[in-house]
Scaffold this motif. Sequence first.
Motif, short mmCIF file in Angstrom:
data_model
loop_
_atom_site.label_atom_id
_atom_site.label_comp_id
_atom_site.label_asym_id
_atom_site.label_seq_id
_atom_site.Cartn_x
_atom_site.Cartn_y
_atom_site.Cartn_z
N LYS A 149 0.87 -1.19 0.00
CA LYS A 149 0.00 0.00 0.00
C LYS A 149 0.90 1.23 0.00
CE LYS A 149 -3.95 1.82 2.56
NZ LYS A 149 -4.75 2.21 1.43
N VAL A 150 0.62 2.18 -0.87
CA VAL A 150 1.43 3.40 -0.91
C VAL A 150 0.51 4.61 -0.81
CG1 VAL A 150 3.34 2.46 -2.28
CG2 VAL A 150 1.34 3.44 -3.43
N LEU A 151 1.08 5.71 -0.35
CA LEU A 151 0.26 6.92 -0.25
C LEU A 151 0.23 7.64 -1.59
CD1 LEU A 151 1.26 8.20 3.28
CD2 LEU A 151 -0.88 7.13 2.54
N ASP A 152 1.36 7.57 -2.30
CA ASP A 152 1.43 8.26 -3.59
C ASP A 152 2.02 7.27 -4.61
OD1 ASP A 152 1.92 9.73 -5.82
OD2 ASP A 152 2.75 11.46 -4.73
N TYR A 153 1.19 6.86 -5.56
CA TYR A 153 1.66 5.81 -6.47
C TYR A 153 2.80 6.27 -7.39
CZ TYR A 153 -1.55 7.98 -9.84
OH TYR A 153 -2.20 8.87 -10.65
N ARG A 154 3.04 7.59 -7.43
CA ARG A 154 4.14 8.04 -8.30
C ARG A 154 5.50 7.78 -7.65
NH1 ARG A 154 0.87 13.40 -9.06
NH2 ARG A 154 0.54 12.72 -6.92
N GLU A 155 5.47 7.41 -6.34
CA GLU A 155 6.74 7.16 -5.65
C GLU A 155 6.82 5.71 -5.23
OE1 GLU A 155 6.69 10.09 -2.59
OE2 GLU A 155 6.56 11.67 -4.10
#
Length: 573
Positions: free
Chosen positions: A409-415
């Motif tokens: 799970k990520v907060l910002d998929y660009r990172e």
Amino acid sequence: MLRPPRRLPRPPRRAAATATGPGRRLLLSTPIFYANGPPHIGHLYSALLADALHRHRGLRGAGPGRLSTGTDEHGLKIQQAAAAAGTSPPELCERVSGLFRQALTQAAVSFTDFTRTSEPRHQRAVRHFWGALRDSGALYKGSYEGWYCTPEECFLPESQLAERRDAQGRPCKVSLETGHQVHWTKEENYMFRLSAFRDPLRKWLRDNPRAISPDPFYQNVLRWLDEDLPDLSVSRERSRLQWGIPVPSDSTQTIYVWVDALVNYLSVVGYPERHGEWWPAAHHVVGKDILKFHAVYWPALLMAAGLAPPERIFVHSHWTVRGQKMSKSLGNVIDPSACIGQYTLDGFRYFLLRQGVPERDCDYYDEKVVKLVNSELADALGGLLNRSTALSINPSNTYPCFSESCFPKVLDYRETNGIGRASAEDYEFVASVASLPLQVASYFEGFQIYKALECIALCVRQTNSFFQRHRPWKLDRKDPAEQLWLDTIIHVTLECLRVFGTLLQPVIPHAADKLLSRLGVEPEERGLSSLTFLPRYSGKPCPFEGRQLGPDTGVLFHRLERPRQHQTETKKL
Ligand code: MSP
């Protein structure tokens, strides 16, 4: 002459049983079909739209619902059609009503009620409704003359007429809208004080901006209310029209077929005794040609009879065939039964609902059905199911596990660089499938079923790209890390398929059932209110993980053959 109304009746308050909130009742309706000719795809389209709304509502667990349909059996049009066919009106209606019932059943239209206007319970309701109009002072007897259009069963003003020549070359007048010839008619009729309802109708629309959807049709109705709104002739001389319900206590007159037909929406819910449990929680699906009857005459008649207008009216446009209006004389009427035979039940339902845009006319031709159904159902959806459940890729035939380490799970998929194996594109795609159920619900709510299907088709394409991008068939299952990623790819794909299958149930009920059964989704797990997507991504348990898949019952959707020309046109009655 009857008494003039002392004052306009006000619509009563909504019954408690129809208050908004979960568990409320709702009557969805199709128009009732004229019993003068066999069903065509335009009729089926009206019915499928209502059916998809009804099924969608049922899957949401929104409360008791009914879907009503039936046949409109009285009037000059039917009387003349029977005479032309050398039969009697009851015989013609019996036969044609049977054809409609059969066509709707064949198309899996899940109607709960089928009303025939020749039925005694309906006729009783119409007589009672007439009595309510008369008692309110909304009727008066007057001499009426004008141009009557029998196929449309209404009088038309000069502004809606054009000059033409008939088959013998004689000048005649025709309806601008439909091209049908009109005839000058002068009669003693009962008139309905429609003109007195302009303000109540405007108020109803102002207070209920969602009463008529899509919005361009709502605007049309508001415009009509700015134009001339003459009183409406609501009976015909019995000497001209015998096939209809006599006016109570005046056997020289027959009740106008449109008043008779519209009351079907009340008779089906037990008017005049029991309708309060359902009315006015009614949503009518109608074609644009009959909008004025439903959005002006019907609400005004209801108000006059002391009842509230229906809650919503959903309007759709028409199907043309290779750019032409569908008509018996052009011989281009498309037979729904032939279409279902050729393109399958799900294929044809999908085509009509995916391609039909309520706001504008749509053109039908056979090649279009084949192209759409092959690309979206056979190749994209069916291919995805086939590839993701193939034994070569999923030998255990189970719903594999999701690995958080592969798809954290990520907060910002660009990172996402470096953590897990999922790419930014994967995160984006998962987010668009996650938002699909809400998007679809809101499109159904706004009567834009085609847009809901467009969004689903887009997500199916994205899922195929996801699968293709990661080439799961190339992964080495002997390597535990690769196996985890392989399982995750399949898990995500099956989760997407489960969402698509669940959302597609109102449109392609049989194929959706096949798809969900193949995924091992139990009937009680197919509702829309409990639909989750990829709960493991948010750290929640997934009830399907590790579960055995259902049996492989073959290809989800066979590719269609290119049809021979004009294979789907209707046969003569
Ligand atoms: N009997 C009236 C309705 C009375 S409802 C109280 C009637 N019947 S109909 O058989 O002519 O039409 C039924 C439905 O089929 C209408 O919604 C109409 O718009 C729809 N269609 C008829 N031809 C159509 C197309 N070519 N395309 C799409 N729908 C069309 O009107």
